[in-house]
Design a protein around this motif. Structure first.
Motif, PDB file in Angstrom:
ATOM      1  N   TYR A  60       0.840  -1.213   0.000  1.00 33.88           N
ATOM      2  CA  TYR A  60       0.000   0.000   0.000  1.00 33.88           C
ATOM      3  C   TYR A  60       0.871   1.256   0.000  1.00 33.88           C
ATOM      4  O   TYR A  60       0.517   2.268  -0.597  1.00 33.88           O
ATOM      5  N   GLU A  61       1.989   1.184   0.663  1.00 30.73           N
ATOM      6  CA  GLU A  61       2.921   2.305   0.768  1.00 30.73           C
ATOM      7  C   GLU A  61       3.370   2.817  -0.603  1.00 30.73           C
ATOM      8  O   GLU A  61       3.677   3.999  -0.768  1.00 30.73           O
ATOM      9  N   MET A  62       3.416   1.914  -1.593  1.00 28.68           N
ATOM     10  CA  MET A  62       3.888   2.262  -2.930  1.00 28.68           C
ATOM     11  C   MET A  62       2.744   2.506  -3.919  1.00 28.68           C
ATOM     12  O   MET A  62       2.985   2.594  -5.138  1.00 28.68           O
ATOM     13  N   LYS A  63       1.539   2.635  -3.424  1.00 24.23           N
ATOM     14  CA  LYS A  63       0.360   2.774  -4.281  1.00 24.23           C
ATOM     15  C   LYS A  63       0.454   3.973  -5.219  1.00 24.23           C
ATOM     16  O   LYS A  63       0.186   3.885  -6.428  1.00 24.23           O
ATOM     17  N   GLN A  64       0.847   5.115  -4.690  1.00 24.07           N
ATOM     18  CA  GLN A  64       0.908   6.347  -5.491  1.00 24.07           C
ATOM     19  C   GLN A  64       2.049   6.292  -6.505  1.00 24.07           C
ATOM     20  O   GLN A  64       1.877   6.676  -7.665  1.00 24.07           O
ATOM     21  N   ALA A  65       3.202   5.820  -6.070  1.00 23.36           N
ATOM     22  CA  ALA A  65       4.341   5.710  -6.987  1.00 23.36           C
ATOM     23  C   ALA A  65       4.045   4.697  -8.085  1.00 23.36           C
ATOM     24  O   ALA A  65       4.432   4.892  -9.250  1.00 23.36           O
ATOM     25  N   PHE A  66       3.356   3.623  -7.744  1.00 26.67           N
ATOM     26  CA  PHE A  66       2.966   2.613  -8.728  1.00 26.67           C
ATOM     27  C   PHE A  66       2.100   3.240  -9.807  1.00 26.67           C
ATOM     28  O   PHE A  66       2.311   3.025 -11.008  1.00 26.67           O
ATOM     29  N   ARG A  67       1.113   4.022  -9.396  1.00 22.77           N
ATOM     30  CA  ARG A  67       0.216   4.667 -10.357  1.00 22.77           C
ATOM     31  C   ARG A  67       0.983   5.622 -11.260  1.00 22.77           C
ATOM     32  O   ARG A  67       0.790   5.636 -12.483  1.00 22.77           O
ATOM     33  N   GLU A  68       1.853   6.431 -10.696  1.00 18.09           N
ATOM     34  CA  GLU A  68       2.613   7.411 -11.472  1.00 18.09           C
ATOM     35  C   GLU A  68       3.542   6.734 -12.478  1.00 18.09           C
ATOM     36  O   GLU A  68       3.568   7.090 -13.670  1.00 18.09           O
ATOM     37  N   LEU A  69       4.319   5.769 -12.023  1.00 16.33           N
ATOM     38  CA  LEU A  69       5.364   5.198 -12.866  1.00 16.33           C
ATOM     39  C   LEU A  69       4.836   4.181 -13.870  1.00 16.33           C
ATOM     40  O   LEU A  69       5.462   3.950 -14.905  1.00 16.33           O
ATOM     41  N   SER A  70       3.674   3.573 -13.599  1.00 18.81           N
ATOM     42  CA  SER A  70       3.129   2.602 -14.541  1.00 18.81           C
ATOM     43  C   SER A  70       2.555   3.263 -15.785  1.00 18.81           C
ATOM     44  O   SER A  70       2.186   2.576 -16.743  1.00 18.81           O
ATOM     45  N   ALA A  71       2.532   4.603 -15.821  1.00 24.13           N
ATOM     46  CA  ALA A  71       2.099   5.311 -17.030  1.00 24.13           C
ATOM     47  C   ALA A  71       3.088   5.115 -18.175  1.00 24.13           C
ATOM     48  O   ALA A  71       2.698   5.168 -19.352  1.00 24.13           O
ATOM     49  N   ASP A  72       4.371   4.864 -17.848  1.00 24.36           N
ATOM     50  CA  ASP A  72       5.361   4.701 -18.919  1.00 24.36           C
ATOM     51  C   ASP A  72       6.400   3.618 -18.612  1.00 24.36           C
ATOM     52  O   ASP A  72       7.446   3.562 -19.250  1.00 24.36           O
ATOM     53  N   CYS A  74       8.736  17.656   2.710  1.00 28.19           N
ATOM     54  CA  CYS A  74       8.407  16.239   2.542  1.00 28.19           C
ATOM     55  C   CYS A  74       9.088  15.445   3.649  1.00 28.19           C
ATOM     56  O   CYS A  74      10.177  15.803   4.113  1.00 28.19           O
ATOM     57  N   GLY A  75       8.439  14.360   4.077  1.00 32.76           N
ATOM     58  CA  GLY A  75       8.979  13.539   5.144  1.00 32.76           C
ATOM     59  C   GLY A  75       9.699  12.299   4.662  1.00 32.76           C
ATOM     60  O   GLY A  75      10.416  12.327   3.662  1.00 32.76           O
ATOM     61  N   ALA A  76       9.472  11.170   5.372  1.00 30.50           N
ATOM     62  CA  ALA A  76      10.235   9.951   5.134  1.00 30.50           C
ATOM     63  C   ALA A  76       9.713   9.111   3.977  1.00 30.50           C
ATOM     64  O   ALA A  76      10.346   8.109   3.629  1.00 30.50           O
ATOM     65  N   ALA A  77       8.585   9.503   3.387  1.00 24.00           N
ATOM     66  CA  ALA A  77       8.007   8.720   2.280  1.00 24.00           C
ATOM     67  C   ALA A  77       7.745   9.619   1.084  1.00 24.00           C
ATOM     68  O   ALA A  77       6.595   9.840   0.701  1.00 24.00           O
ATOM     69  N   PRO A  78       8.781  10.146   0.444  1.00 21.13           N
ATOM     70  CA  PRO A  78       8.577  11.090  -0.664  1.00 21.13           C
ATOM     71  C   PRO A  78       7.818  10.498  -1.840  1.00 21.13           C
ATOM     72  O   PRO A  78       7.100  11.215  -2.539  1.00 21.13           O
ATOM     73  N   TYR A  79       7.948   9.201  -2.065  1.00 22.80           N
ATOM     74  CA  TYR A  79       7.242   8.516  -3.159  1.00 22.80           C
ATOM     75  C   TYR A  79       5.728   8.510  -2.939  1.00 22.80           C
ATOM     76  O   TYR A  79       4.961   8.363  -3.883  1.00 22.80           O
ATOM     77  N   ASP A  80       5.299   8.678  -1.687  1.00 21.51           N
ATOM     78  CA  ASP A  80       3.870   8.684  -1.381  1.00 21.51           C
ATOM     79  C   ASP A  80       3.355  10.080  -1.048  1.00 21.51           C
ATOM     80  O   ASP A  80       2.236  10.440  -1.393  1.00 21.51           O
ATOM     81  N   GLU A  81       4.189  10.878  -0.408  1.00 26.44           N
ATOM     82  CA  GLU A  81       3.768  12.223  -0.021  1.00 26.44           C
ATOM     83  C   GLU A  81       3.780  13.179  -1.212  1.00 26.44           C
ATOM     84  O   GLU A  81       2.912  14.044  -1.333  1.00 26.44           O
ATOM     85  N   LYS A  82       4.757  13.017  -2.103  1.00 21.33           N
ATOM     86  CA  LYS A  82       4.840  13.840  -3.316  1.00 21.33           C
ATOM     87  C   LYS A  82       5.131  12.929  -4.516  1.00 21.33           C
ATOM     88  O   LYS A  82       6.203  12.994  -5.126  1.00 21.33           O
ATOM     89  N   PRO A  83       4.173  12.078  -4.870  1.00 18.17           N
ATOM     90  CA  PRO A  83       4.435  11.052  -5.890  1.00 18.17           C
ATOM     91  C   PRO A  83       4.738  11.609  -7.268  1.00 18.17           C
ATOM     92  O   PRO A  83       5.582  11.057  -7.982  1.00 18.17           O
TER      93      PRO A  83
END
Length: 316
Positions: free
Chosen positions: A76-88, A294-303
């Protein structure tokens, strides 16, 4: 008469232990069946260390996302990064062994457990060199894996990785002390249940993990609570608490010749950038980026910003 206070104390302890056991059982029954963390195609990898659940979507060069280790960790922690990066990209993310929808085998978990898993997953599932993006303690595992077999990976991205200086190659003393209590029958489970109560999860996320409290959603807390109350949920986090999954990644970081990017949030309270900054010079070829506010989870806080930095690093 001298024995009477002792008998009274023993009786009180037995009663308290029984009450704690009853509460533990009630919480385990209350936990819902865990649902998929990410709305994407899913698969299971029959690894020899236990079945591992993964998500995969997109097209292009492969990327593997690895979540951090903690008491309520999951993909779940990587949900936002997954969505962003799976575009390309063709993106994979996993529930690491012992977490999420993966099998939670009741056994010790070590850093080498996860290093070996990374090699095997890329070899057997991805089947070609991948961009590896990993957070915190998983970042240390990624560095060790890349140092052992650089042919398995094309690029390495680590977000707030541990293991880069002497102060964070093992958990803090207070965390290790918790692990001793967590290993006790009944009371250890009760302590763990306190750590992963909804109030404690929200407090940790808002005051330690994220810089912006609005980034902590109700859904995030609910999923963290649900995944941390599944059968054998304490087994893998116990390896995090007692230090078994932590690793010294200093030599690996210095010796990696693959393209390497380290990303931090400038308000990381758990693993501050300033503590690791002097040691980042050990690899002069590494690129270092700090994301503001941004805190300790930049991939989720600012995906979106995180994904843009990754794409720039990959030359897209």
């Amino acid at each position: 008469m001298k024995g009477k206070p002792i008998l009274t104390a023993v009786g009180a302890l037995a009663a308290a232990t029984g009450a704690a056991a009853a509460i533990n059982n009630a919480l385990s029954r209350k936990a819902p069946q865990l649902w998929p963390a990410i709305p994407a195609p899913q698969g299971d990898y029959d690894w020899d260390g236990g079945r591992v659940h993964y998500y995969c979507a997109g097209e292009g060069d492969p990327v593997v996302l690895l979540h951090s280790h903690n008491a309520a960790a999951s993909a779940y922690e990587m949900k936002q990064a997954f969505r962003e990066l799976s575009a390309d990209h063709l993106v994979f993310t996993v529930d690491l062994p012992g977490y999420g929808l993966s099998e939670r085998v009741d056994r010790p978990y070590y850093a080498q457990t996860y290093v070996r898993f990374l090699h095997d997953f890329v070899l057997d599932v991805v089947q070609r060199p991948a961009v590896l993006i990993a957070s915190s303690v998983s970042g240390a595992h990624a560095l060790l894996a890349a140092a052992e077999d650089p042919r398995a990976f094309s690029h390495i991205v680590v977000a707030s990785p541990t293991g880069l200086h002497a102060g964070n190659v093992a958990p803090p003393g207070a965390v290790r002390a918790l692990s001793k209590a967590a290993g006790l029958p009944v009371w250890g489970q009760a302590l763990y249940n306190g750590i992963v109560s909804k109030a404690s999860i929200r407090r940790t996320l808002e005051h330690q993990v994220y810089y912006n409290p609005w980034a902590v959603t109700h859904e995030m807390v609910e999923y963290a609570w649900a995944t941390s109350h599944q059968p054998n949920a304490v087994c893998a986090p116990y390896g995090f608490l007692n230090g078994d999954v932590w690793a010294d990644a200093r030599a690996a970081y210095a010796g990696i010749r693959l393209p390497l990017l380290a990303i931090w949030g400038d308000h990381d309270r758990m693993n501050p950038f300033e503590a690791s900054e002097p040691d980042l010079c050990a690899n002069p070829d590494a690129r270092v980026v700090v994301i503001p506010e941004c805190g300790a989870a930049p991939y989720d806080e600012k995906p979106a910003e995180f994904a843009a930095i990754v794409r720039d690093f990959l030359g897209m």
